[in-house]
Scaffold this motif. Structure first.
Motif, PDB file in Angstrom:
ATOM      1  N   GLN A  49     -38.886 -23.550  -3.467  1.00 42.09           N
ATOM      2  CA  GLN A  49     -39.834 -23.060  -4.467  1.00 42.09           C
ATOM      3  C   GLN A  49     -40.608 -21.850  -3.947  1.00 42.09           C
ATOM      4  O   GLN A  49     -40.793 -20.853  -4.650  1.00 42.09           O
ATOM      5  CB  GLN A  49     -40.841 -24.155  -4.840  1.00 42.09           C
ATOM      6  N   GLY A  50     -41.079 -21.965  -2.702  1.00 42.18           N
ATOM      7  CA  GLY A  50     -41.889 -20.900  -2.134  1.00 42.18           C
ATOM      8  C   GLY A  50     -41.098 -19.661  -1.781  1.00 42.18           C
ATOM      9  O   GLY A  50     -41.529 -18.534  -2.060  1.00 42.18           O
ATOM     10  N   VAL A  51     -39.923 -19.847  -1.192  1.00 39.25           N
ATOM     11  CA  VAL A  51     -39.132 -18.704  -0.711  1.00 39.25           C
ATOM     12  C   VAL A  51     -38.422 -17.997  -1.861  1.00 39.25           C
ATOM     13  O   VAL A  51     -38.444 -16.760  -1.966  1.00 39.25           O
ATOM     14  CB  VAL A  51     -38.103 -19.171   0.349  1.00 39.25           C
ATOM     15  N   PHE A  52     -37.796 -18.772  -2.751  1.00 43.80           N
ATOM     16  CA  PHE A  52     -36.976 -18.189  -3.818  1.00 43.80           C
ATOM     17  C   PHE A  52     -37.708 -18.076  -5.159  1.00 43.80           C
ATOM     18  O   PHE A  52     -37.134 -17.600  -6.124  1.00 43.80           O
ATOM     19  CB  PHE A  52     -35.697 -19.002  -3.996  1.00 43.80           C
ATOM     20  N   ASN A  53     -38.961 -18.547  -5.186  1.00 53.59           N
ATOM     21  CA  ASN A  53     -39.778 -18.455  -6.404  1.00 53.59           C
ATOM     22  C   ASN A  53     -39.036 -19.021  -7.613  1.00 53.59           C
ATOM     23  O   ASN A  53     -38.891 -18.369  -8.656  1.00 53.59           O
ATOM     24  CB  ASN A  53     -40.174 -16.998  -6.676  1.00 53.59           C
ATOM     25  N   THR A  54     -38.554 -20.252  -7.479  1.00 54.42           N
ATOM     26  CA  THR A  54     -37.781 -20.878  -8.552  1.00 54.42           C
ATOM     27  C   THR A  54     -38.630 -21.174  -9.790  1.00 54.42           C
ATOM     28  O   THR A  54     -38.085 -21.417 -10.866  1.00 54.42           O
ATOM     29  CB  THR A  54     -37.148 -22.190  -8.059  1.00 54.42           C
ATOM     30  N   GLU A  55     -39.956 -21.195  -9.636  1.00 52.92           N
ATOM     31  CA  GLU A  55     -40.834 -21.417 -10.778  1.00 52.92           C
ATOM     32  C   GLU A  55     -41.183 -20.104 -11.479  1.00 52.92           C
ATOM     33  O   GLU A  55     -41.921 -20.095 -12.466  1.00 52.92           O
ATOM     34  CB  GLU A  55     -42.128 -22.106 -10.319  1.00 52.92           C
ATOM     35  N   LEU A  56     -40.644 -18.986 -10.952  1.00 49.32           N
ATOM     36  CA  LEU A  56     -40.899 -17.650 -11.509  1.00 49.32           C
ATOM     37  C   LEU A  56     -42.392 -17.366 -11.626  1.00 49.32           C
ATOM     38  O   LEU A  56     -42.898 -16.930 -12.673  1.00 49.32           O
ATOM     39  CB  LEU A  56     -40.221 -17.505 -12.875  1.00 49.32           C
ATOM     40  N   GLU A  57     -43.101 -17.629 -10.516  1.00 48.29           N
ATOM     41  CA  GLU A  57     -44.530 -17.337 -10.483  1.00 48.29           C
ATOM     42  C   GLU A  57     -44.758 -15.824 -10.512  1.00 48.29           C
ATOM     43  O   GLU A  57     -43.958 -15.044  -9.981  1.00 48.29           O
ATOM     44  CB  GLU A  57     -45.176 -17.922  -9.218  1.00 48.29           C
ATOM     45  N   ASN A  76     -46.494 -12.197  -9.543  1.00 45.52           N
ATOM     46  CA  ASN A  76     -46.844 -11.629  -8.248  1.00 45.52           C
ATOM     47  C   ASN A  76     -48.330 -11.284  -8.154  1.00 45.52           C
ATOM     48  O   ASN A  76     -48.720 -10.349  -7.453  1.00 45.52           O
ATOM     49  CB  ASN A  76     -46.006 -10.376  -7.963  1.00 45.52           C
ATOM     50  N   ASP A  77     -49.159 -12.034  -8.879  1.00 46.97           N
ATOM     51  CA  ASP A  77     -50.603 -11.839  -8.770  1.00 46.97           C
ATOM     52  C   ASP A  77     -51.163 -12.830  -7.755  1.00 46.97           C
ATOM     53  O   ASP A  77     -50.406 -13.577  -7.118  1.00 46.97           O
ATOM     54  CB  ASP A  77     -51.277 -12.011 -10.135  1.00 46.97           C
ATOM     55  N   LEU A  78     -52.478 -12.834  -7.602  1.00 49.77           N
ATOM     56  CA  LEU A  78     -53.110 -13.685  -6.592  1.00 49.77           C
ATOM     57  C   LEU A  78     -52.824 -15.158  -6.839  1.00 49.77           C
ATOM     58  O   LEU A  78     -52.537 -15.919  -5.912  1.00 49.77           O
ATOM     59  CB  LEU A  78     -54.625 -13.435  -6.587  1.00 49.77           C
ATOM     60  N   LYS A  79     -52.869 -15.570  -8.105  1.00 52.15           N
ATOM     61  CA  LYS A  79     -52.619 -16.973  -8.448  1.00 52.15           C
ATOM     62  C   LYS A  79     -51.183 -17.367  -8.115  1.00 52.15           C
ATOM     63  O   LYS A  79     -50.935 -18.419  -7.524  1.00 52.15           O
ATOM     64  CB  LYS A  79     -52.893 -17.197  -9.937  1.00 52.15           C
ATOM     65  N   GLY A  80     -50.228 -16.502  -8.490  1.00 52.43           N
ATOM     66  CA  GLY A  80     -48.827 -16.807  -8.230  1.00 52.43           C
ATOM     67  C   GLY A  80     -48.511 -16.863  -6.750  1.00 52.43           C
ATOM     68  O   GLY A  80     -47.794 -17.755  -6.287  1.00 52.43           O
ATOM     69  N   ILE A  81     -49.059 -15.912  -5.988  1.00 54.76           N
ATOM     70  CA  ILE A  81     -48.843 -15.899  -4.536  1.00 54.76           C
ATOM     71  C   ILE A  81     -49.458 -17.140  -3.903  1.00 54.76           C
ATOM     72  O   ILE A  81     -48.875 -17.759  -3.012  1.00 54.76           O
ATOM     73  CB  ILE A  81     -49.434 -14.619  -3.923  1.00 54.76           C
ATOM     74  N   GLY A  82     -50.637 -17.525  -4.387  1.00 59.08           N
ATOM     75  CA  GLY A  82     -51.294 -18.725  -3.867  1.00 59.08           C
ATOM     76  C   GLY A  82     -50.465 -19.971  -4.092  1.00 59.08           C
ATOM     77  O   GLY A  82     -50.362 -20.836  -3.214  1.00 59.08           O
ATOM     78  N   LYS A  83     -49.844 -20.072  -5.277  1.00 64.64           N
ATOM     79  CA  LYS A  83     -48.992 -21.223  -5.570  1.00 64.64           C
ATOM     80  C   LYS A  83     -47.793 -21.264  -4.629  1.00 64.64           C
ATOM     81  O   LYS A  83     -47.422 -22.323  -4.107  1.00 64.64           O
ATOM     82  CB  LYS A  83     -48.519 -21.171  -7.025  1.00 64.64           C
ATOM     83  N   ARG A  84     -47.182 -20.112  -4.403  1.00 62.79           N
ATOM     84  CA  ARG A  84     -46.008 -20.073  -3.534  1.00 62.79           C
ATOM     85  C   ARG A  84     -46.382 -20.437  -2.101  1.00 62.79           C
ATOM     86  O   ARG A  84     -45.619 -21.115  -1.404  1.00 62.79           O
ATOM     87  CB  ARG A  84     -45.359 -18.694  -3.593  1.00 62.79           C
ATOM     88  N   ILE A  85     -47.550 -20.016  -1.666  1.00 67.02           N
ATOM     89  CA  ILE A  85     -48.021 -20.381  -0.321  1.00 67.02           C
ATOM     90  C   ILE A  85     -48.241 -21.889  -0.241  1.00 67.02           C
ATOM     91  O   ILE A  85     -47.911 -22.530   0.764  1.00 67.02           O
ATOM     92  CB  ILE A  85     -49.315 -19.623   0.032  1.00 67.02           C
ATOM     93  N   SER A  86     -48.791 -22.464  -1.317  1.00 67.00           N
ATOM     94  CA  SER A  86     -49.020 -23.916  -1.325  1.00 67.00           C
ATOM     95  C   SER A  86     -47.695 -24.679  -1.283  1.00 67.00           C
ATOM     96  O   SER A  86     -47.585 -25.725  -0.633  1.00 67.00           O
ATOM     97  CB  SER A  86     -49.820 -24.330  -2.574  1.00 67.00           C
ATOM     98  N   TYR A  87     -46.655 -24.142  -1.946  1.00 68.34           N
ATOM     99  CA  TYR A  87     -45.334 -24.766  -1.894  1.00 68.34           C
ATOM    100  C   TYR A  87     -44.815 -24.759  -0.453  1.00 68.34           C
ATOM    101  O   TYR A  87     -44.291 -25.768   0.042  1.00 68.34           O
ATOM    102  CB  TYR A  87     -44.340 -24.032  -2.787  1.00 68.34           C
ATOM    103  N   LEU A  88     -44.946 -23.602   0.208  1.00 69.44           N
ATOM    104  CA  LEU A  88     -44.474 -23.480   1.587  1.00 69.44           C
ATOM    105  C   LEU A  88     -45.230 -24.422   2.514  1.00 69.44           C
ATOM    106  O   LEU A  88     -44.634 -25.065   3.390  1.00 69.44           O
ATOM    107  CB  LEU A  88     -44.629 -22.036   2.071  1.00 69.44           C
TER     108      LEU A  88
END
Length: 270
Positions: A84-92, A94-106
């Protein structure tokens, strides 16, 4: 092979790993809740965190089989979150919220990778090298500005706890479930279980974060507490057994919620 092609090629496998992961989370939280409830009811035993719960499972009949299943589940959940975090499978975005979600996944992927390793060590009967919250806090505080790091982690944990309350109030997690496939007769009860389980988890995380902040403020690592120690601290409060019993029951409800997610969660892999 492009990102999209790789994700689509492994979509079914990732979904299977994710569901195994939610099932493993259900087992571990149910064990923690059951052990804590046993103490709250005065039936003996000890309050355990995830590591202690795994040790307890290992001692049961077919414990090795259970641990093997949990290893697969924890690894599955870790892989799911890392993908989820590396490949952005949720299509977050590229704003602060989306980056934060991907970091939380990682971050969750890393945490459960560590839990899979710890479970493997227990299965292989290797000597445990797990450290308490005060142990690792002491190591961090030994470095310059270490108390600031602990304080920041404490704030982060409190935010995670607050987010559990947000999900409980807004039904955010339930919106990601295939509620239409859940029998109408049990749907209202399930929704209440989800709210109570998330709230109980939120309480524990907020308490852990508070103890970390306290350790940072007083520059005293002994103030830091892990999952088991936090639950244990409830017993020292007025009506401690009742408080512990309520939170323990909440942990069991959260485990039920995770079990439902293993079956009914909408896994978005795009």
């Amino acid at each position: 092979m492009s990102r999209k092609e790789w994700v689509q090629a492994h979509r079914s496998k990732i979904e299977l790993l994710a569901r195994a992961g939610f099932a493993a989370k259900a087992i571990i939280y149910a064990t923690i809740g059951a052990l804590a409830l046993q103490v709250a009811l005065g039936l003996g035993g000890e309050i355990e965190g995830k590591s202690g719960a795994l040790q307890m499972i290992a001692k049961q009949p077919f414990g090795s089989i259970m641990l093997s299943i949990l290893i697969i589940g924890f690894l599955g959940y870790a892989i799911y979150r890392l993908v989820q975090g590396v490949f952005n499978t949720e299509l977050e975005d590229n704003d602060l919220k989306g980056i934060g979600k991907r970091i939380s996944y990682l971050f969750r992927g890393i945490v459960y990778s560590g839990l899979a390793i710890a479970t493997t060590r227990i299965l292989l009967k290797a000597k445990s090298d797990s450290k308490s919250a005060s142990d690792w806090s002491s190591q961090v505080m030994a470095h310059p500005a270490g108390h600031w790091v602990i304080g920041t982690v404490g704030l982060g944990v409190i935010c995670v706890g607050a987010y559990q309350f947000y999900k409980a109030i807004t039904d955010k997690d339930q919106q990601k479930l295939k509620l239409g496939e859940i029998a109408p007769a049990i749907r209202p009860t399930f929704k209440k279980i989800a709210k109570l389980g998330l709230s109980a988890r939120g309480i524990v995380f907020c308490m852990i974060g508070f103890f970390l902040l306290k350790a940072a403020w007083y520059n005293n690592s002994n103030q830091a507490k892990g999952f088991a120690e936090t639950l244990q601290s409830l017993l020292s409060q007025p009506y401690g057994s009742i408080l512990l019993g309520l939170v323990a029951a909440g942990m069991i409800m959260y485990a039920i919620f995770e079990a439902f997610k293993a079956r009914y969660k909408q896994i978005n892999i795009q």
